[in-house]
Design an enzyme around this catalytic site. Structure first.
Site, PDB file in Angstrom:
ATOM      1  N   CYS A 292       5.511  -8.171  -9.571  1.00  0.00           N
ATOM      2  CA  CYS A 292       4.791  -8.293 -10.850  1.00  0.00           C
ATOM      3  C   CYS A 292       4.151  -9.656 -11.086  1.00  0.00           C
ATOM      4  CB  CYS A 292       5.755  -7.957 -11.991  1.00  0.00           C
ATOM      5  SG  CYS A 292       6.315  -6.244 -11.911  1.00  0.00           S
TER       6      CYS A 292
HETATM    7  N1  LIG Z   1       9.323  -3.362  -9.661  1.00  0.00           N
HETATM    8  C1  LIG Z   1       9.162  -3.717 -10.915  1.00  0.00           C
HETATM    9  O1  LIG Z   1       9.938  -4.499 -11.460  1.00  0.00           O
HETATM   10  C2  LIG Z   1       8.036  -3.143 -11.748  1.00  0.00           C
HETATM   11  C3  LIG Z   1       8.119  -3.251 -13.142  1.00  0.00           C
HETATM   12  C4  LIG Z   1       7.107  -2.731 -13.918  1.00  0.00           C
HETATM   13  C5  LIG Z   1       6.004  -2.145 -13.303  1.00  0.00           C
HETATM   14  N2  LIG Z   1       5.931  -2.095 -11.949  1.00  0.00           N
HETATM   15  C6  LIG Z   1       4.741  -1.448 -11.367  1.00  0.00           C
HETATM   16  O2  LIG Z   1       5.073  -0.132 -11.008  1.00  0.00           O
HETATM   17  C7  LIG Z   1       4.356   0.261  -9.829  1.00  0.00           C
HETATM   18  C8  LIG Z   1       5.347   0.679  -8.758  1.00  0.00           C
HETATM   19  O3  LIG Z   1       6.144  -0.444  -8.419  1.00  0.00           O
HETATM   20  P1  LIG Z   1       7.563  -0.296  -7.716  1.00  0.00           P
HETATM   21  O4  LIG Z   1       8.227  -1.625  -7.845  1.00  0.00           O
HETATM   22  O5  LIG Z   1       8.258   0.921  -8.193  1.00  0.00           O
HETATM   23  O6  LIG Z   1       7.089  -0.089  -6.209  1.00  0.00           O
HETATM   24  P2  LIG Z   1       8.018   0.327  -4.960  1.00  0.00           P
HETATM   25  O7  LIG Z   1       7.364  -0.256  -3.777  1.00  0.00           O
HETATM   26  O8  LIG Z   1       9.446   0.014  -5.266  1.00  0.00           O
HETATM   27  O9  LIG Z   1       7.895   1.906  -4.917  1.00  0.00           O
HETATM   28  C9  LIG Z   1       6.696   2.566  -4.704  1.00  0.00           C
HETATM   29  C10 LIG Z   1       6.993   3.873  -3.976  1.00  0.00           C
HETATM   30  O10 LIG Z   1       5.781   4.602  -3.909  1.00  0.00           O
HETATM   31  C11 LIG Z   1       5.755   5.251  -2.652  1.00  0.00           C
HETATM   32  N3  LIG Z   1       4.377   5.636  -2.366  1.00  0.00           N
HETATM   33  C12 LIG Z   1       3.360   4.877  -1.899  1.00  0.00           C
HETATM   34  N4  LIG Z   1       2.246   5.620  -1.813  1.00  0.00           N
HETATM   35  C13 LIG Z   1       2.565   6.856  -2.241  1.00  0.00           C
HETATM   36  C14 LIG Z   1       1.834   8.051  -2.379  1.00  0.00           C
HETATM   37  N5  LIG Z   1       0.550   8.128  -2.068  1.00  0.00           N
HETATM   38  N6  LIG Z   1       2.497   9.138  -2.830  1.00  0.00           N
HETATM   39  C15 LIG Z   1       3.808   9.068  -3.139  1.00  0.00           C
HETATM   40  N7  LIG Z   1       4.547   7.963  -3.038  1.00  0.00           N
HETATM   41  C16 LIG Z   1       3.918   6.868  -2.587  1.00  0.00           C
HETATM   42  C17 LIG Z   1       6.361   4.265  -1.699  1.00  0.00           C
HETATM   43  O11 LIG Z   1       6.829   4.917  -0.528  1.00  0.00           O
HETATM   44  C18 LIG Z   1       7.485   3.678  -2.548  1.00  0.00           C
HETATM   45  O12 LIG Z   1       8.708   4.382  -2.366  1.00  0.00           O
HETATM   46  C19 LIG Z   1       3.499  -0.936  -9.471  1.00  0.00           C
HETATM   47  O13 LIG Z   1       2.245  -0.792 -10.075  1.00  0.00           O
HETATM   48  C20 LIG Z   1       4.240  -2.092 -10.103  1.00  0.00           C
HETATM   49  O14 LIG Z   1       3.392  -3.175 -10.407  1.00  0.00           O
HETATM   50  C21 LIG Z   1       6.936  -2.553 -11.163  1.00  0.00           C
END
Ligand SMILES: NC(=O)c1ccc[n+]([C@@H]2O[C@H](COP(=O)([O-])OP(=O)(O)OC[C@H]3O[C@@H](n4cnc5c(N)ncnc54)[C@H](O)[C@@H]3O)[C@@H](O)[C@H]2O)c1
Length: 396
Positions: free
Chosen positions: A253
């Site tokens: 983030c």
């Molecule tokens: N991690 C945090 O603390 C946090 C907090 C708030 C918002 N976010 C936002 O949320 C979003 C996701 O972040 P995250 O931390 O969960 O990411 P992550 O990397 O932990 O998880 C993402 C998942 O999506 C999967 N993926 C990728 N492409 C895909 C597709 N085409 N179809 C299905 N699955 C797919 C990946 O295999 C992975 O398991 C981002 O935009 C991030 O900025 C993250």
């Protein structure tokens, strides 16, 4: 409701468990085979969700993970929770969001509520998602996720949730869905406002962290304790919010989201000067840390044994994305040190394994997990602490 969540990472799995626990029938779709197999075996990969909670939702039939995109068709709600990283030129990489939208376009024939929880710049829901999905009259909402992994006080239930929809019908349906597992829902006038609020929240943190990082350097040069100054300033009951200095910023983030805002700012001809400067300050922190370590270790770390303690980007989580520990280790090695690292939460990383905490010449504490003992850290002759949690140690 029948709910599909695209992406089963930190955000997607958390929402999946929240929705399944509220009585919805949830399918978690992910392209990562190994992850899906582990989830269906009841093994969680994130700190805030225990294996036992996951296993009980699986055995009750409330949740299952899948790599089969066809099961998304027929769902009432589809949540997109995929990565939104930066590309090699450090511009927004929306390829995962596009892939998720295309997945819906190619597999979902019955109208659903499509929610984007992935963080991105204002306009993403409309131009990067809804406009790619034609032929089916879906409802569209942006509800950016605010989860803070490892935070035991604020979670999905009690963190207020923003909702901005393309239509009032979409907002109404999203409220109905989120009200089943979130205490407070705040409707804003458009998806763009919700999207911008999320990246501004993280920009606020990025800029303030950079400010204290710069201040820590000024205070050290003045021969006073920056942390003591910040604690003293924080006694003012209004008009001040305490941020802590550190070795830089990591995770998905803070190092990434502000650049999404800077990108759209540039598109509309407004220079995002604070974001640019804050990135520079935060990215320069590893070099500052190593400079201080070398000075504190007697002017050189050449041939000295250095253990870097805690390589994930924050305490009590195993997430190493964008971690400043990477640069710190590389710079220490360039300076001739023999570097190992200790992080029981991470275990293995960049082809190396966590080392035991023994008697080294130098210990550099980048992240202090609760399970790491202060006494073990202090076995090293010189300790440099980036976290403010090792009493008596040198540091920032
Ligand atoms: N991690 C945090 O603390 C946090 C907090 C708030 C918002 N976010 C936002 O949320 C979003 C996701 O972040 P995250 O931390 O969960 O990411 P992550 O990397 O932990 O998880 C993402 C998942 O999506 C999967 N993926 C990728 N492409 C895909 C597709 N085409 N179809 C299905 N699955 C797919 C990946 O295999 C992975 O398991 C981002 O935009 C991030 O900025 C993250």
């Amino acid at each position: 409701m029948r709910v599909a969540i695209i992406g089963q990472g930190y955000v997607g799995l958390t929402i999946a468990v929240g929705a399944a626990g509220a009585g919805h029938s949830v399918v978690g779709f992910d392209i990562n085979d190994g992850l899906v197999t582990a989830l269906n075996a009841g093994t969680s990969h994130i700190e805030g969700i225990s294996d036992s909670v996951l296993a009980s939702l699986i055995s009750s039939g409330a949740y299952k993970a899948t790599t089969n995109a066809s099961v998304i068709d027929g769902c009432d709600v589809i949540v997109i929770a995929v990565p939104t990283p930066l590309d090699e030129a450090r511009n927004p990489d929306l390829s995962f969001v596009h892939a998720a939208a295309d997945l819906i376009a190619n597999n979902v024939k019955s109208p659903a509520l499509v929610i984007n929880e992935s963080t991105s710049y204002p306009g993403t829901l409309l131009t990067e998602i809804a406009s790619r999905i034609t032929g089916v009259a879906h409802l569209y909402v942006s509800s950016p996720e605010r989860i803070d992994p490892g935070n035991t006080q604020w979670g999905t239930k009690n963190t207020p949730r923003l909702i901005g929809g393309l239509t009032s019908q979409a907002v109404a349906k999203a409220k109905e869905f989120y009200a089943t597992f979130c205490d407070t829902i705040i409707e804003v006038s458009s998806p763009e406002v919700a999207e911008a609020a999320k990246i501004f929240e993280n920009t606020f943190r990025q800029v303030n962290i950079a400010l204290v990082n710069e201040f820590a350097q000024i205070a050290d040069a003045l021969g006073i304790s920056g942390r003591e100054v910040l604690d003293a300033a924080a006694t003012k009951p209004y008009g001040f919010m305490e941020f802590n200095p550190g070795p830089g910023v990591g995770g998905h983030c803070i190092p990434v989201d502000p650049t999404y805002l800077a990108y759209v700012a540039n598109e509309v001809g407004v220079p995002a000067t604070f974001i640019k400067r804050a990135n520079e300050v935060n990215l320069a922190m590893p070099a500052y840390v190593v400079k201080r370590v070398i000075a504190g270790a007697g002017g050189s770390v050449k041939s000295k044994s250095v253990v870097v303690v805690g390589i994930s980007y924050k305490a009590n989580v195993a997430d190493t994305r964008e971690t400043p520990a990477a640069s710190i280790i590389d710079l220490l090695r360039e300076a001739g040190a023999t570097v190992t690292w200790h992080d029981p939460l991470v275990g293995s990383w960049r082809g190396e394994s966590s080392a035991e905490l023994g008697e080294c010449d130098v210990a550099v504490v980048v992240t202090k997990h609760d399970v790491v003992s202060v006494a073990d850290v202090k076995k090293s002759s010189y300790v440099f602490d980036c976290t403010g949690s090792i009493p008596g140690a040198d540091g920032i």
